[in-house]
Design a protein around this motif. Structure first.
Motif, short mmCIF file in Angstrom:
data_model
loop_
_atom_site.label_atom_id
_atom_site.label_comp_id
_atom_site.label_asym_id
_atom_site.label_seq_id
_atom_site.Cartn_x
_atom_site.Cartn_y
_atom_site.Cartn_z
N TYR A 2 0.91 -1.34 -0.05
CA TYR A 2 0.18 0.09 0.12
C TYR A 2 0.84 1.20 0.06
O TYR A 2 0.82 2.05 0.90
CB TYR A 2 -1.04 -0.22 1.30
CG TYR A 2 -2.11 -1.02 0.96
CD1 TYR A 2 -3.20 -0.61 0.18
CD2 TYR A 2 -2.17 -2.20 1.37
CE1 TYR A 2 -4.17 -1.42 0.12
CE2 TYR A 2 -3.33 -3.28 1.54
CZ TYR A 2 -4.18 -2.72 0.75
OH TYR A 2 -5.36 -3.81 0.56
N GLY A 3 1.48 1.36 -1.01
CA GLY A 3 2.30 2.51 -1.37
C GLY A 3 1.87 3.74 -1.92
O GLY A 3 0.49 3.66 -2.26
N ILE A 4 2.50 4.64 -2.49
CA ILE A 4 1.82 5.84 -3.00
C ILE A 4 0.93 5.33 -4.16
O ILE A 4 0.12 6.32 -4.51
CB ILE A 4 2.96 6.74 -3.69
CG1 ILE A 4 2.64 8.08 -3.86
CG2 ILE A 4 3.78 6.23 -4.56
CD1 ILE A 4 3.46 9.26 -4.16
N ASN A 18 0.05 12.85 1.97
CA ASN A 18 1.19 12.76 3.06
C ASN A 18 2.18 12.00 2.33
O ASN A 18 3.54 12.49 2.46
CB ASN A 18 0.83 12.06 4.52
CG ASN A 18 -0.41 12.84 4.94
OD1 ASN A 18 -0.51 14.14 4.58
ND2 ASN A 18 -1.15 12.36 5.98
N GLN A 19 1.90 10.79 1.76
CA GLN A 19 3.18 10.23 1.23
C GLN A 19 3.73 10.86 0.06
O GLN A 19 4.81 10.94 -0.14
CB GLN A 19 2.58 8.69 0.65
CG GLN A 19 2.02 7.76 1.61
CD GLN A 19 1.84 6.38 1.30
OE1 GLN A 19 2.13 6.14 0.22
NE2 GLN A 19 1.19 5.41 1.94
N ARG A 20 2.82 11.52 -0.94
CA ARG A 20 3.46 12.13 -1.84
C ARG A 20 4.23 13.47 -1.54
O ARG A 20 5.34 13.74 -2.12
CB ARG A 20 2.21 12.74 -2.80
CG ARG A 20 2.86 13.21 -4.28
CD ARG A 20 1.77 13.48 -5.28
NE ARG A 20 2.38 14.12 -6.40
CZ ARG A 20 2.24 13.18 -7.59
NH1 ARG A 20 1.79 12.13 -7.41
NH2 ARG A 20 2.76 13.99 -8.66
N LYS A 21 3.83 14.08 -0.49
CA LYS A 21 4.44 15.09 -0.01
C LYS A 21 5.75 14.75 0.69
O LYS A 21 7.17 15.49 0.41
CB LYS A 21 3.70 15.71 1.29
CG LYS A 21 4.45 16.87 1.93
CD LYS A 21 3.68 17.56 2.98
CE LYS A 21 4.66 18.63 3.68
NZ LYS A 21 3.71 19.27 4.99
N ASN A 22 6.05 13.69 1.25
CA ASN A 22 7.20 13.06 1.87
C ASN A 22 8.15 12.44 0.81
O ASN A 22 9.33 12.40 0.98
CB ASN A 22 6.88 12.06 2.83
CG ASN A 22 6.28 12.66 4.43
OD1 ASN A 22 6.74 13.73 4.48
ND2 ASN A 22 5.32 12.12 4.89
N PRO A 73 -2.39 15.43 -8.86
CA PRO A 73 -2.10 14.97 -7.83
C PRO A 73 -1.69 13.40 -7.90
O PRO A 73 -0.95 12.91 -7.01
CB PRO A 73 -3.30 15.07 -6.70
CG PRO A 73 -4.01 16.28 -7.41
CD PRO A 73 -3.93 16.04 -8.76
N ARG A 74 -2.56 12.69 -8.63
CA ARG A 74 -2.28 11.29 -8.67
C ARG A 74 -1.51 10.96 -10.02
O ARG A 74 -1.09 9.92 -10.52
CB ARG A 74 -3.61 10.55 -9.14
CG ARG A 74 -4.69 10.60 -7.89
CD ARG A 74 -3.85 10.29 -6.44
NE ARG A 74 -3.39 9.01 -6.48
CZ ARG A 74 -4.07 8.01 -5.86
NH1 ARG A 74 -4.99 8.09 -5.15
NH2 ARG A 74 -3.28 6.67 -6.01
#
Length: 557
Positions: A150-152, A162-166, A499-500
């Motif tokens: 369950y990654g980005i 949150n995942q994309r930001k990091n 965003p995706r």
């Protein structure tokens, strides 16, 4: 959602059966509450099937008045055609021929409703403005998560944000620029590996004749091994050794997972009707292989994480700054962000290892096909590369910089055109999580929404020059390097947008450019069959069916 509805029907059937037993037991079927429950449950399913598969889509759906393809089967919709043709081909034709204002409606198996987004404005709404209202189908997500974690790629909503930001710093231009030497080194290793393979083949010719004659090469295997090693160095800071050893366990594991066989297609079809836990429990070889691979890959990723943590700790002891401790690879950046648990980092590793290498490998295979099919493109590209400052591809001590690759305009034109014309991912599928408006039309909650990536890339209305012709020149000239002459960004959907959109787009294009430059500098390429017409596999990734074998002659840079 489908599973929840079936559970609700089952609970209702049980409640009705107990009510009958309490109020008038003589009406129980054969005096059995369980037989009565079963009869009621299947009767409810039949009514629900009649409603959802016939009455609602054919007579009541608010979508049925949208433009749609003709010759739709009463019960199967367009399913028969979609299952027979390569993924995205029918949609490409519909998008070209059916007059519409941004949406095309069609029905799939048992009249399951589908809406396809077709214009730049509608695509902008779907992938940018309302991307978080359209989620991946839960059944698809659960199936892919066994391989990708369950990654980005698979998370939704705030978790994805949150995942994309990091992770964004790991894919910034500054970071990708530093990886060009890695891309070149691994690309060179691929060329040297092919050289070694050619030299090892038995021959009756003397050395002078051997150099003048071509050898057959299995392109798919080499491109997949090279991109796996590249993603290894870029992700964790070390190569997996796949180029050197085509029997390495990690490489063979991914080859098994990506293989499209009848069991894979059957499970994909049954996903629409049966709960995931049931499909996963089926005693078929495919499930056994996937589960074995899942356990192995998770173990490998946790070992990578532990090793990297030790390296970061050792680096900090030597007073290195937090920003560079442990390296500049993706894993180091993710760990330094402090925004991930160990489990989440492993999920990101699984995502980048699988999705990050196979899509680029597929694009590179298509590029080699182009070299064999279009000798003029191959020659022009070789001329540009030889006139540049790039070193001899077989020089093991040479380094390259981002600037050396980025100044090669025709190389990037070919890269962009291959990605546009042979888009590795032909379409994306989403489900409306709630009622949403697209192109001025209300899309009810639960409706499947398709973004036809390759159909947009080939659509005449979106491109000023014939998009059905492979033509790198469209990317040459003032203002064309990033647009190909198209007026809208949404004409080129290979990496999607918003965003995706693919977080690794710049990474993939840089890697692809180095691989392609290395191949052209290393070999002259022709097709084994000059008249070869490619047949394309179905599924998520658009590959050449049966793989690609070409003839190569070793050249000097």
């Amino acid at each position: 959602m489908v599973v929840l509805k079936k559970r609700a029907l089952l609970l209702a059937a049980v409640a009705l059966s107990f009510s009958v037993k309490s109020l008038d037991p003589e009406y129980l079927l054969h005096g059995s509450i369980w037989q009565t429950t079963t009869a009621i449950f299947f009767s409810m399913l039949a009514v629900r099937f009649s409603w959802s598969c016939l009455l609602y889509p054919l007579c009541l759906s608010p979508l049925r008045h949208l433009p749609h393809p003709k010759q739709t089967s009463l019960l199967l919709g367009q399913f028969s055609r979609i299952i027979k043709e390569p993924t995205g081909y029918p949609h490409r034709e519909w998008m070209e021929e059916i007059e519409n204002d941004g949406l095309i409606y069609y029905r799939g198996l048992f009249n399951m409703e589908r809406v396809m987004v077709t214009t730049p404005k509608a695509l902008s709404e779907a992938v940018t403005l309302k991307s978080y209202d359209l989620i991946k189908p839960p059944t698809l997500t659960k199936g892919l998560a066994r391989i990708l974690g369950y990654g980005i790629l698979l998370t939704e909503g705030q978790e994805h944000k949150n995942q994309r930001k990091n992770l964004t710093p790991a894919f910034s231009y500054r970071h990708v620029k530093d990886l060009y030497p890695v891309f070149w080194e691994q690309s060179r290793d691929m060329i040297l590996g092919i050289d070694k393979d050619i030299e090892s083949k038995p021959t009756t010719k003397d050395e002078s004749e051997k150099q003048e004659n071509s050898s057959e090469v299995n392109v798919d295997g080499w491109t997949s091994r090279a991109t796996l090693d590249i993603i290894g160095v870029a992700t964790i800071g070390k190569s997996f050794g796949a180029i050197e050893d085509d029997q390495s366990e990690l490489y063979r594991t991914y080859q098994t997972l990506f293989k499209q066989d009848w069991q894979t297609r059957m499970i994909g079809l049954l996903n629409f009707f049966l709960p995931f836990w049931f499909l996963r429990a089926l005693p078929i070889p495919r499930n056994v292989k996937v589960e074995k691979a899942r356990v192995y890959l998770s173990k490998i990723c946790f070992e990578m994480l532990a090793e990297k943590r030790s390296k970061i700790a050792a680096a900090k002891e030597k007073d290195k700054s937090d920003e560079t401790a442990g390296g500049i690879d993706i894993l180091s950046v993710a760990m330094q962000s402090g925004g991930f648990t160990d489990g989440q980092i492993v999920d990101q590793l699984l995502t980048f290892l699988a999705a990050g290498h196979e899509t680029t490998a597929t694009a590179m295979t298509w590029a080699v096909y182009v070299l064999g099919k279009h000798s003029d493109v191959q020659q022009k590209l070789r001329d540009e590369l030889r006139a540049s400052s790039l070193p001899d591809i077989r020089d093991t001590g040479a380094k390259v910089t981002a600037e050396q690759i980025e100044q090669l305009s025709y190389l990037h034109a070919v890269v962009n055109e291959v990605l546009r014309f042979y888009c590795p991912i032909p379409m994306t599928i989403r489900i409306a999580e709630k009622d949403v408006v697209l192109a001025g039309h209300l899309i009810p909650e639960g409706t499947t929404v398709l973004t036809p990536l390759i159909a947009a890339n080939h659509n005449s209305a979106m491109w000023s020059e014939d998009p059905k012709v492979f033509n790198p020149e469209r990317w040459m000239g003032p203002g064309r390097a990033n647009t190909g002459g198209a007026e809208s960004n949404y004409s080129n959907m290979t990496f999607s947008h918003g965003p995706r959109g693919c977080i690794g787009a710049s990474f993939a294009k840089a890697e692809f450019a180095c691989l392609l430059a290395a191949w052209v500098l290393g070999f002259e390429t022709t097709l084994v069959d000059p008249d070869m017409e490619t047949d394309v596999t179905g599924g998520i990734i658009r590959r050449i069916k049966g793989g690609l074998r070409v003839k190569v002659v070793q050249t000097k840079s």
